[in-house]
Write a protein that holds these residues in place. Structure first.
Motif, PDB file in Angstrom:
ATOM      1  N   ASN A 400       0.829  -1.212   0.000  1.00 17.10           N
ATOM      2  CA  ASN A 400       0.000   0.000   0.000  1.00 17.10           C
ATOM      3  C   ASN A 400       0.865   1.265   0.000  1.00 17.10           C
ATOM      4  O   ASN A 400       0.471   2.294   0.539  1.00 17.10           O
ATOM      5  CB  ASN A 400      -0.973   0.025   1.180  1.00 17.10           C
ATOM      6  CG  ASN A 400      -2.139   0.967   0.929  1.00 17.10           C
ATOM      7  OD1 ASN A 400      -2.583   1.119  -0.213  1.00 17.10           O
ATOM      8  ND2 ASN A 400      -2.611   1.619   1.965  1.00 17.10           N
ATOM      9  N   LYS A 401       2.045   1.169  -0.626  1.00 15.65           N
ATOM     10  CA  LYS A 401       2.919   2.330  -0.784  1.00 15.65           C
ATOM     11  C   LYS A 401       2.817   2.820  -2.227  1.00 15.65           C
ATOM     12  O   LYS A 401       2.636   2.024  -3.155  1.00 15.65           O
ATOM     13  CB  LYS A 401       4.375   1.965  -0.479  1.00 15.65           C
ATOM     14  CG  LYS A 401       4.628   1.532   0.969  1.00 15.65           C
ATOM     15  CD  LYS A 401       4.500   2.717   1.932  1.00 15.65           C
ATOM     16  CE  LYS A 401       4.884   2.308   3.354  1.00 15.65           C
ATOM     17  NZ  LYS A 401       4.780   3.438   4.290  1.00 15.65           N
ATOM     18  N   ASP A 422       2.282   6.488   1.918  1.00 19.86           N
ATOM     19  CA  ASP A 422       1.136   5.597   2.007  1.00 19.86           C
ATOM     20  C   ASP A 422       0.073   6.025   0.997  1.00 19.86           C
ATOM     21  O   ASP A 422      -0.222   7.214   0.854  1.00 19.86           O
ATOM     22  CB  ASP A 422       0.529   5.612   3.413  1.00 19.86           C
ATOM     23  CG  ASP A 422       1.410   4.892   4.413  1.00 19.86           C
ATOM     24  OD1 ASP A 422       1.407   5.294   5.579  1.00 19.86           O
ATOM     25  OD2 ASP A 422       2.096   3.932   4.018  1.00 19.86           O
TER      26      ASP A 422
END
Length: 894
Positions: A400-401, A422
């Motif tokens: 989720n980066k 993020d």
């Protein structure tokens, strides 16, 4: 010790203090170097095995995913469920879809591809010889039917030898009804393995061995393919068929070697794919390693003997020779940087240290070259992105980066130093009203439902301003489960485009509103102009019916002709405005072509009589005594316009109208009209301009021929609306030929209403008198009211008048009325409202009073709306007396 001399003690001390530790340390150092060299070679082999396995894995994963996606295409289910004989197009389409499953560069290695039913029997194959063959029970069939998921199966021997990729085909009920399968030759694996030669060092190569120890592919010795190498190659007792699915690599010690073609090799292996128990082994000649070790032992012996002979100077010299290169290498390794790399390590020997230094220098040069290429590629990429003005993002779903480019952050005015943040911290930039739609598309990508997405949405910046952006993204990486893992996309600032679109929309709306206002204005002008024209033309006709002197009749005729000419100009302008606004409608109906062409002839003859010009009419025999379906009003308008034009521009000679029927190949036939004249003609350079609106060939003050320049423009538009085409051929001073063709449908002759037949057959002068009948004329215009009243009184009607609809209704309620002539546009209560009120009164009394609408609004659409509200007939202003009396007689004589 006591008996030893100082020299001996010094020698012994030197020996004990210097040589023994040196010997022990050297021995340990050599052992460490030997182990390091061995592990380095093994790691290279492992890396080569992993790279080869990864390459094969990628091939398997890509083909498995591709055939899985293609098997979901409805064409396969339709093909399997189709009854024989099967469609050739469907067979070709199915073959094309299967062929798309493989990558272009691997297409030559496909042996065949086929489609089976639920029984495992081949329904279609690129190799016709296997059609009808049953593969039921084989793993690549049975496993798919059992699990319902795509399979990749490797057969290393037997008639089925090859690589099979198969996927289930499901119907609309999600039941498995068959499968799609592609078979590759082993040569594809040999191709992949051969391409990996030398990647783990000079003369290194890969060998692929299946679960039974059979060699499937060999990078160096093709003669090994098909042989059982489990015992011969000492593969640690064979491949363990119960080995865990982790696919861990196998590292062997220096005694694990085997002999092939009179040469010894070290090797290392790695699992190829889960649950398939096939492994890739990478091999490298062992002779080079032992040669290095032998040199190292010679160096140790040399230094040991040298320490015994020389003094501390020799020891210091040896120290410098052994330690300095290692320190230099260590320092170089420690200080190595891609951005500012050291010049390199100086190689002063060919021993292990020299080999390490040489390897380090080679690695350094390769890294520097790769780094330069990477920087060059990044620079080109950066130039391309900067040039496009797009912001780039790279989202890793698993972590989720998300990576955000500099331009992306500049575009949305975000003060974030980090390039990777993020993903949840980015979504708040979306406008609240656009979030749900955007996330629907993103979630569809994450779920693997779509591969790419595109969305235009708003972005709410921190300063409160709103920008429009075009976001585009696509999947670039998938997990083992086939679900997307990584997305890359761009954002483009489209605010300027959106603002331009909004401005265009406003301008378009304003133009549309202005056009509507223009249309409404012209409609009102039509009414306002036609109303006084009704009085002028009507009273002119009444005067002509009275006893006048010859010169008075001539003057009145001039007024009548001028009025009719002015009305024609007004009609042209109004027709053109309707055509321009797209509100002109073609109304097709059945009519007698004989009567139609007769009326055209009656109109045309007087145009040529006074000019002493001959008019010729020729109609094909097959068009006589038939009814056709077309728009008679617009067809008449086209012909009258073209014939009048020919009469205007022809001073001598003749004008001809020729009509014939032609076959078009369509369901409708075509009528061909040819209007030719011997007039002034048109210059070749100006032929293409005559259909332009407001265009006249002679625009000077001294021009001979008058006109608005709208006639031919209207003709061209009307022909186009009737699904036809018009063309012209002309030569200056030789005349012109206008030709147009329109489609039509033949139609049976309807039986004409007896009342209309009687009304048309009897001349007006013979009509009976209407003495004793009462008529009501409702019109807010006094001139029109007086005209119609006078016209009715000439036939004996007792006429009452009303200035508005309300007054007309009151008169109707208080008097016995036999005929009503009703205008539409009136104050207080318009004609439509008055007609409805009168019809309600009629319904109560059980009678129906004849109502004839006389209005400037008398188009086809208006006539239909008047009929819907209760009117019996509609006549257009200015009123044609013959047409008016025909309608009156129809309803009074009932």
């Amino acid at each position: 010790m006591k008996n030893l001399s100082i020299k001996q003690k010094l020698l012994l001390a030197f020996f004990l203090i210097s040589f023994v530790p040196f010997f022990v340390i050297s021995h340990l150092n050599i052992a460490a170097v030997k182990k390091s060299l061995f592990n380095s070679e093994i790691q290279k082999l492992l890396a080569g095995a992993n790279l080869t396995a990864e390459k094969i894995n990628s091939f398997i994963t890509t083909n498995t995913n591709s055939i899985s996606r293609e098997a979901q295409f409805p064409t396969y289910a339709a093909f399997i469920e189709a009854n024989t004989p099967r469609s050739k197009e469907l067979l070709k389409h199915a073959a094309m879809l299967v062929k798309l499953c493989c990558r272009k560069q691997y297409e030559i290695y496909i042996q065949y591809y086929f489609i089976t039913g639920i029984s495992g029997e081949v329904l279609f194959s690129s190799d016709p010889s296997i059609e009808g063959t049953s593969f039921a029970g084989h793993s690549f069939i049975a496993d798919v039917f059992k699990s319902g998921v795509p399979q990749s199966i490797l057969y290393s021997k037997g008639p089925l030898a090859g690589i099979y990729f198969s996927a289930p085909v499901k119907n609309e009920k999600n039941d498995i009804i068959g499968l799609v399968c592609i078979k590759y030759n082993f040569s594809i694996l040999q191709h992949m393995v051969s391409n990996c030669n030398d990647i783990a060092g000079e003369e290194s190569f890969a060998v692929l061995i299946d679960k039974d120890g059979i060699c499937v592919a060999s990078g160096k010795y093709p003669d090994l393919i098909g042989k059982n190498l489990e015992g011969t190659l000492k593969i640690n007792g064979g491949i363990n068929k119960n080995e865990s699915e982790t696919g861990a690599g196998i590292i062997y010690n220096e005694n694990d070697i085997y002999k092939i073609n009179d040469e010894y090799y070290h090797y290392a292996g790695d699992m190829l794919i889960k649950n398939k128990y096939s492994k890739v082994f990478f091999l490298q000649p062992a002779g080079k390693f032992y040669k290095i070790v032998g040199k190292q032992l010679d160096i140790i012996l040399f230094f040991s003997l040298l320490v015994l002979i020389v003094s501390f100077g020799g020891g210091w010299f040896i120290w410098k020779k052994l330690v300095d290169p290692i320190e230099n290498l260590t320092k170089a390794v420690k200080n190595f940087s891609l951005d500012s790399p050291e010049p390199g390590v100086k190689i002063i020997s060919n021993d292990e240290i020299g080999t390490l230094a040489a390897s380090f220098n080679q690695m350094s040069e390769r890294l520097k070259a790769a780094h330069e290429k990477l920087k060059e590629s990044e620079k080109k990429w950066e130039f391309a992105i900067i040039g496009s003005g797009d912001g780039v993002w790279d989202w890793n779903v698993k972590t989720n980066k998300i990576f955000l480019s500099k331009r992306w952050k500049e575009m949305f005015k975000i003060d974030i130093e980090e390039d990777i943040v993020d993903a949840s911290s980015v979504s708040f930039f979306m406008h609240p009203d656009d979030k749900s739609e955007m996330w629907e598309k993103i979630n569809a990508c994450v779920k693997g439902e779509i591969e790419s997405f595109s969305s235009e949405h708003r972005v709410l910046l921190k300063d409160g301003s709103i920008r429009w952006t075009l976001a585009r993204g696509r999947t670039v990486s998938y997990g083992e489960d086939g679900m997307p893992l990584r997305f890359i996309g761009t954002n483009t600032d489209i605010t300027a485009r959106k603002e331009a679109e909004e401005n265009y929309k406003k301008a378009r709306d304003l133009a549309q509103k202005a056009n509507e206002l223009k249309t409404q204005f012209l409609a009102n002008m039509s009414h306002e102009i036609r109303t006084p024209m009704n009085g002028i033309i009507g009273f002119t006709k009444l005067l002509l019916m009275s006893d006048l002197k010859t010169d008075q009749k001539e003057h009145i005729n001039i007024i009548k002709m001028s009025s009719e000419h002015l009305l024609n100009i007004i009609n042209d302008i109004l027709d053109f405005s309707k055509l321009e606004a797209g509100k002109f409608k073609i109304v097709n109906e059945s009519f007698s072509f004989d009567e139609f062409i007769s009326k055209v002839n009656d109109f045309a003859r007087p145009l040529f009589f006074n000019k002493n010009i001959e008019f010729n009419l020729s109609v094909a025999a097959e068009l006589k005594n038939i009814n056709i379906v077309a728009d008679p009003l617009r067809l008449n308008q086209i012909l009258i316009n073209l014939i009048s034009n020919a009469a205007k521009f022809t001073e001598r000679g003749s004008v001809s109208l020729c009509v014939e029927k032609i076959q078009s190949g369509d369901p409708d036939e075509k009528l061909k009209f040819v209007i030719s004249d011997t007039g002034i003609g048109i210059e070749a350079a100006k032929v293409n301009e005559i259909f332009n609106a407001f265009h006249q060939l002679d625009g000077s003050y001294t021009k001979k021929f008058s006109g608005t320049g709208l006639g031919l423009a209207i003709v061209k538009e009307l022909v186009g609306l009737m699904r036809g085409e018009i063309r012209v051929e002309s030569e200056l001073d030789r005349g012109s030929v206008f030709t147009f063709e329109i489609p039509f449908s033949p139609h049976s002759r309807p039986k004409e209403d007896k009342l209309y037949q009687d009304a048309r057959s009897r001349p007006l002068e013979a009509a009976r008198s209407y003495n004793g009948l009462k008529a009501l004329v409702a019109d807010d215009d006094g001139t029109s009211r007086l005209l119609i009243k006078t016209l009715l009184e000439t036939r004996g009607f007792d006429v009452m008048t009303a200035e508005n609809g309300r007054e007309a209704v009151e008169r109707f309620e208080n008097e016995k009325i036999d005929l009503i002539i009703m205008d539409i546009q009136m104050p207080e209560l318009d004609g439509v409202g008055a007609i409805k009120a009168i019809r309600r009164k009629d319904a109560a009394t059980g009678k129906k009073t004849p109502i004839i609408v006389a209005s400037a609004y008398a188009g086809k659409d208006e006539q239909q709306s008047f009929a819907d509200c209760g009117a019996d007939e509609c006549v257009s202003k200015p009123i044609e007396f013959d047409n008016f009396w025909a309608h009156v007689k129809v309803h009074i004589d009932k």
